[in-house]
Design an enzyme around this catalytic site. Structure first.
Site, mmCIF file in Angstrom:
data_model
loop_
_atom_site.group_PDB
_atom_site.id
_atom_site.type_symbol
_atom_site.label_atom_id
_atom_site.label_comp_id
_atom_site.label_asym_id
_atom_site.label_seq_id
_atom_site.Cartn_x
_atom_site.Cartn_y
_atom_site.Cartn_z
ATOM 1 C CE LYS A 51 43.595 59.002 13.470
ATOM 2 N NZ LYS A 51 43.503 60.529 14.152
ATOM 3 N N GLY A 52 38.482 60.060 9.245
ATOM 4 C CA GLY A 52 37.101 59.627 8.965
ATOM 5 C C GLY A 52 36.594 59.230 7.896
ATOM 6 C CD GLU A 107 36.730 65.822 4.180
ATOM 7 O OE1 GLU A 107 36.559 64.869 5.146
ATOM 8 O OE2 GLU A 107 37.274 66.822 4.481
ATOM 9 C CG ASP A 108 34.457 61.825 7.514
ATOM 10 O OD1 ASP A 108 34.879 62.982 7.265
ATOM 11 O OD2 ASP A 108 34.553 61.876 8.772
ATOM 12 C CG ASP A 111 29.778 70.661 10.377
ATOM 13 O OD1 ASP A 111 29.074 71.528 10.423
ATOM 14 O OD2 ASP A 111 29.726 69.895 11.695
ATOM 15 C CE LYS A 139 26.052 67.483 11.138
ATOM 16 N NZ LYS A 139 26.872 67.631 12.442
ATOM 17 C CG PHE A 160 27.948 64.259 17.112
ATOM 18 C CD1 PHE A 160 28.972 65.222 16.814
ATOM 19 C CD2 PHE A 160 28.453 63.025 17.283
ATOM 20 C CE1 PHE A 160 30.272 64.902 17.075
ATOM 21 C CE2 PHE A 160 29.792 62.659 17.443
ATOM 22 C CZ PHE A 160 30.874 63.818 17.095
ATOM 23 C CG ASP A 167 36.035 60.550 16.185
ATOM 24 O OD1 ASP A 167 35.729 61.166 15.055
ATOM 25 O OD2 ASP A 167 37.064 60.676 16.788
HETATM 26 C C1 PRP Z 1 35.803 66.101 9.590
HETATM 27 C C2 PRP Z 1 35.851 65.665 8.400
HETATM 28 C C3 PRP Z 1 36.188 66.955 7.625
HETATM 29 C C4 PRP Z 1 35.706 68.001 8.719
HETATM 30 C C5 PRP Z 1 34.481 68.716 8.273
HETATM 31 O O1 PRP Z 1 37.085 65.973 10.208
HETATM 32 O O2 PRP Z 1 36.430 64.761 8.072
HETATM 33 O O3 PRP Z 1 37.500 67.077 7.277
HETATM 34 O O4 PRP Z 1 35.461 67.451 9.960
HETATM 35 O O5 PRP Z 1 34.297 69.833 9.023
HETATM 36 P P1 PRP Z 1 34.103 71.369 8.748
HETATM 37 O O6 PRP Z 1 32.993 71.252 7.313
HETATM 38 O O7 PRP Z 1 33.043 72.248 9.477
HETATM 39 O O8 PRP Z 1 35.380 71.931 8.366
HETATM 40 P P2 PRP Z 1 37.419 65.593 11.793
HETATM 41 O O9 PRP Z 1 37.969 66.815 12.244
HETATM 42 O O10 PRP Z 1 36.259 65.027 12.762
HETATM 43 O O11 PRP Z 1 38.590 64.520 11.840
HETATM 44 P P3 PRP Z 1 38.691 63.067 11.633
HETATM 45 O O12 PRP Z 1 38.159 62.763 10.273
HETATM 46 O O13 PRP Z 1 40.037 62.677 11.872
HETATM 47 O O14 PRP Z 1 37.540 62.243 12.641
#
Ligand code: PRP
Length: 208
Positions: A51-52, A107-108, A111, A139, A160, A167
């Site tokens: 959802k981010g 993407e938001d 990571d 990141k 963070f 969120d």
């Molecule tokens: C976040 C973001 C990516 C993922 C990146 O999603 O939207 O999809 O983490 O992380 P990574 O590079 O380590 O794989 P999150 O799981 O926080 O879900 P959300 O967007 O619903 O908050």
């Protein structure tokens, strides 16, 4: 008796980018993307990863003066085994067929890169005409798997972040600015710690 004033308590957060700074940076990346697709016969499909990315996607497309379509995917990740990298699976798939289409993953945050690597593999199997990714936050210092990432709005250190769609335990997605949490263990103990400083004191609605 007077008490000696100690140093002021550090705010539990730090604003990384104000709403205005986010807007300017998003508009810069929106212009980059618009230039790439402006002469295309079929509009690109921008895929928001729930959802981010929702707030970012909404602002990004409004800053793109070209035809676009949007779609959404939801994925979930879980630890396969302790000390193993997380495994990702699709919870909600696209409604569009993307074969032969220009696709942009929105993407938001990228990571570890595991989510994006999985999404890219999955979408490339459907043979799009092209596939690019734009992320609000990169990141890069946390990357576990190398992954192609064509457009980033901000590169950030290992902090963070909440706000602008992101969120902590479901809170703070509607904070307009990008906020780095300074004391994550304290926030974990008090998930609503940032509500008052970020939104102001709650209104008194009568005794209950
Ligand atoms: C976040 C973001 C990516 C993922 C990146 O999603 O939207 O999809 O983490 O992380 P990574 O590079 O380590 O794989 P999150 O799981 O926080 O879900 P959300 O967007 O619903 O908050």
């Amino acid at each position: 008796m007077t008490r000696e004033a100690g140093p002021p308590a550090a705010a539990p957060f730090e604003v990384l980018a104000t709403r205005a700074q986010v807007t300017d940076a998003v508009e810069r990346v929106a212009a980059e993307l618009s230039t790439i697709y402006e002469d295309d016969v079929e509009p690109p499909i921008l895929v928001g990863v729930l959802k981010g990315s929702t707030l970012f996607l909404a602002d990004l497309i409004r800053a793109m003066p070209i035809a676009v379509q949007i779609d959404f995917m939801a994925i979930s990740s879980y630890e396969a085994q302790a000390e193993q990298p997380s495994v990702v699976r699709i919870v909600k798939d696209l409604e569009h067929e993307i074969t032969g289409r220009d696709v942009v993953i929105v993407e938001d945050i990228v990571d570890t890169g595991l989510t994006l690597a999985y999404l890219r593999r999955t979408l490339l199997e459907r043979e799009p005409r092209s596939l690019r990714t734009v992320t609000l936050l990169d990141k890069a210092v946390r990357r576990i798997v190398p992954v192609e990432l064509e457009h980033r709005v901000f590169e950030i250190p290992d902090v963070f972040v909440v706000g602008y769609g992101m969120d902590f335990q479901g809170h703070y997605r509607n904070v307009p600015q990008l906020v780095a949490v300074r004391d994550l263990p304290r926030l974990a103990a008090e998930p609503r710690l940032l509500v008052a400083p970020l939104f102001g004191a709650p209104q008194v609605r009568g005794a209950r």
